[in-house]
Design a protein around this motif. Structure first.
Motif, PDB file in Angstrom:
ATOM      1  N   ALA A   5       0.978  -1.329  -0.030  1.00 51.49           N
ATOM      2  CA  ALA A   5      -0.061   0.119  -0.066  1.00 51.49           C
ATOM      3  C   ALA A   5       0.785   1.295  -0.047  1.00 51.49           C
ATOM      4  O   ALA A   5       2.028   1.180   0.261  1.00 51.49           O
ATOM      5  N   ARG A   6       0.294   2.336  -0.401  1.00 47.74           N
ATOM      6  CA  ARG A   6       0.789   3.757  -0.517  1.00 47.74           C
ATOM      7  C   ARG A   6       1.059   4.251   0.921  1.00 47.74           C
ATOM      8  O   ARG A   6       0.486   5.213   1.309  1.00 47.74           O
ATOM      9  N   ARG A   7       1.840   3.502   1.922  1.00 43.43           N
ATOM     10  CA  ARG A   7       1.783   4.021   3.265  1.00 43.43           C
ATOM     11  C   ARG A   7       3.205   3.315   3.611  1.00 43.43           C
ATOM     12  O   ARG A   7       3.690   2.266   3.245  1.00 43.43           O
ATOM     13  N   LEU A  66       8.688   2.202   3.394  1.00 44.38           N
ATOM     14  CA  LEU A  66       9.059   1.934   1.880  1.00 44.38           C
ATOM     15  C   LEU A  66       8.331   2.842   0.999  1.00 44.38           C
ATOM     16  O   LEU A  66       9.050   3.791   0.101  1.00 44.38           O
ATOM     17  N   TRP A  67       7.102   3.283   1.299  1.00 40.46           N
ATOM     18  CA  TRP A  67       6.404   4.269   0.262  1.00 40.46           C
ATOM     19  C   TRP A  67       6.956   5.604   0.766  1.00 40.46           C
ATOM     20  O   TRP A  67       7.329   6.452   0.087  1.00 40.46           O
ATOM     21  N   ASP A  68       7.363   6.101   1.945  1.00 41.04           N
ATOM     22  CA  ASP A  68       8.029   7.262   2.276  1.00 41.04           C
ATOM     23  C   ASP A  68       9.138   7.726   1.842  1.00 41.04           C
ATOM     24  O   ASP A  68       9.536   8.658   1.298  1.00 41.04           O
ATOM     25  N   ALA A  69      10.091   6.450   1.842  1.00 35.06           N
ATOM     26  CA  ALA A  69      11.430   6.682   1.201  1.00 35.06           C
ATOM     27  C   ALA A  69      11.200   6.772  -0.178  1.00 35.06           C
ATOM     28  O   ALA A  69      11.958   7.599  -1.060  1.00 35.06           O
ATOM     29  N   ILE A 123      -5.647   0.032  -2.209  1.00 27.10           N
ATOM     30  CA  ILE A 123      -5.475  -0.319  -0.908  1.00 27.10           C
ATOM     31  C   ILE A 123      -5.155   1.132  -0.188  1.00 27.10           C
ATOM     32  O   ILE A 123      -4.210   1.659  -0.548  1.00 27.10           O
ATOM     33  N   GLU A 124      -5.828   1.544   0.886  1.00 24.55           N
ATOM     34  CA  GLU A 124      -5.636   2.786   1.741  1.00 24.55           C
ATOM     35  C   GLU A 124      -6.005   2.442   3.121  1.00 24.55           C
ATOM     36  O   GLU A 124      -6.649   1.589   3.407  1.00 24.55           O
TER      37      GLU A 124
END
Length: 517
Positions: A219-221, A224-227, A281-282
């Motif tokens: 998911a976009r969170r 991993l997503w932050d990096a 997915i959120e």
């Protein structure tokens, strides 16, 4: 060996027949990984490697310095775990760390994954890389089930995916495999961020230490997503983010396998093999909203007379998931959480039900609501204690959905229960191909406490069914209006066989149709 070998690069190690050549026999299939290693250690690149680097990093200029962190966002079967292991062995055996360590201090290569079993996959690669190379096997002083002690002052071992367990180490390399799927623990709804915050101080004084994180995306969170958001496609950034689909990194994976995965579930395959973060997915609800409903320091509310309490349970067989119970009541427009019980496996379900029944009785509860788990068993066991078990009319996804407006409007008073907060925050909203949303815990997560609490809170907000006592007239009274009375006895004269009374439950919303005092 670890005294430092000048001008001996990691790519040289892949070509050295005394060292690692056997792992890289078909070098054509390793070109993308050679490009990654060149970028990681700021080595010269061939035009082909530079093209791969630009494609997978979104950058235009090659790196000028060795990266301090690398984030691999790659599809499944790309070879991430082996490459992490190979880089770790290279750092442990071919770099001099003694200049940064005090006498008696050991440097550590720590391997962290979603669980210790998965981390041992990397350890097995490391074992082969060490023991099957005679030159490196001489460095192994002691081999353990989950690690090695090397004579160069370095220890390689599996670490626990907990921000508490990784503190206090001098870390030369930290390997986090499948970081997008780290499990939520009792006190950290975002365990990836917590673990990284605990690891980085242990690397601060060891120049050249590396943080290596790898995962297929989810998911976009999360970290991993932050990096990816912070560091992808940024020239000169010391944090390297490398994003590539499975076949870019490992062309030996059959295209047919990937095509079949896309046919079954395009959204999942696009993440699993295409290395794209999922858009279906959120996050379900923010931590700020949940914590805004918590009464700080309050662990449980004692029973009070005059209140109607509602209990909801999420049963378990005792081997995998927790068995949970939550109790709540309604005060005006607020749903108030009174008690939470969670028993983690292993346990005896019958014994747990006995304890839960006793708790319900202290709150004057004679019925509990629960899901359809285990068929008749929980109903039979609760019935033994004089408590009726009713099946929930809604699945947990609907319970979570209905809980959102109540939480957002702060019409809920929660207990100070870290595991509840963590589970609510880690819930995910998914959109199926049909367009229907579902809400559930993420991969590797749990929601047993959250499910019971959602059911109890929403059950307490449903207006109770009441019966107003009075004189019923019309068809439910068993005869017409104005029944004639016997003047001698005052009783109704029966001219026909009366029909038996028909008992009905009348809701508050229907009371206008019933006349009474």
């Amino acid at each position: 060996m670890s005294g430092g070998v000048q001008d001996f690069s990691i790519l040289d190690a892949t070509e050295d027949p005394v060292l690692f050549t056997r792992w890289f026999k078909d070098r054509a299939t390793w070109q993308a990984w050679f490009a990654f290693m060149s970028a990681l250690f700021a080595l010269p690149m061939t035009p082909e490697q530079l093209a791969i680097y630009e494609k997978c990093t979104g950058r235009t200029a090659p790196p000028a310095t060795t990266a301090k962190e690398a984030w691999l966002v790659c599809g499944r079967r790309a070879g991430k775990s082996f490459v992490l292991a190979f880089i770790a062995v290279f750092l442990a055996c071919f770099k001099d760390w003694q200049q940064f360590l005090a006498p008696g201090e050991r440097g550590t290569v720590v391997v962290i994954a979603t669980d210790r079993r998965q981390a041992r996959t990397i350890i097995r690669y490391i074992r082969a890389l060490l023991l099957q190379v005679p030159l490196l096997a001489q460095l192994v002083e002691r081999e353990r089930d989950e690690g090695f002690d090397l004579s160069c002052g370095i220890t390689i071992e599996v670490g626990t995916a907990s921000f508490r367990a990784v503190r206090g180490y001098s870390i030369v390399a930290a390997l986090l495999d499948e970081i997008a799927f780290l499990p939520t623990d009792e006190f950290a709804a975002e365990p990836d961020f917590e673990i990284l915050a605990a690891l980085r101080p242990g690397m601060a004084t060891l120049r050249g230490s590396m943080l290596l994180c790898a995962s297929s995306p989810y998911a976009r969170r999360g970290a991993l997503w932050d990096a990816h958001c912070r560091h992808f496609s940024k020239d000169g950034d010391p944090v390297l983010v490398w994003q590539a689909d499975t076949r870019t990194m490992n062309p030996t994976v059959p295209q047919q396998v990937i095509d079949e995965a896309y046919e079954r579930d395009p959204a999942s395959a696009n993440a699993e093999y295409g290395a794209e973060f999922r858009v279906d997915i959120e996050a379900f609800i923010s931590r700020e909203v949940v914590e805004g409903c918590v009464t700080d320091g309050l662990l449980e509310r004692p029973p009070r007379s005059g209140l109607h309490y509602h209990a909801f349970t999420d049963p378990s067989g005792g081997s995998k998931d927790s068995f949970t119970l939550a109790i709540a009541h309604r005060e005006r427009e607020h749903a108030v959480l009174d008690a939470i019980r969670e028993v983690r496996p292993p346990f005896s379900p019958e014994s747990v039900i006995t304890d839960f029944a006793e708790l319900c009785q202290t709150y004057g509860i004679t019925r509990v609501t629960g899901d359809h788990y285990a068929g008749e068993f929980p109903r039979e066991q609760f019935r033994k204690h004089g408590i009726r078990y009713e099946l929930s009319a809604k699945p947990k996804s609907d319970l979570y959905r209905d809980l959102v407006p109540v939480l957002n409007s702060r019409r809920v008073e929660l207990l100070d229960h870290p595991r509840l907060v963590a589970q609510l925050v880690s819930l995910e909203r998914r959109t199926a191909r049909s367009g229907r949303d579902s809400i559930d815990h993420g991969r590797g997560g749990h929601d047993d406490v959250a499910n019971a609490v959602a059911g109890a809170l929403l059950g307490s907000t449903v207006p109770q069914q009441r019966i107003r006592m009075g004189t019923l007239q019309g068809p439910y009274a068993g005869g017409p209006r104005g029944v004639e009375l016997d003047p001698r006895t005052g009783r109704p004269l029966v001219t026909e066989r009366p029909r038996p009374p028909r008992w009905v439950i009348v809701r508050e919303s229907e009371l206008g149709a019933v006349k009474g005092p």
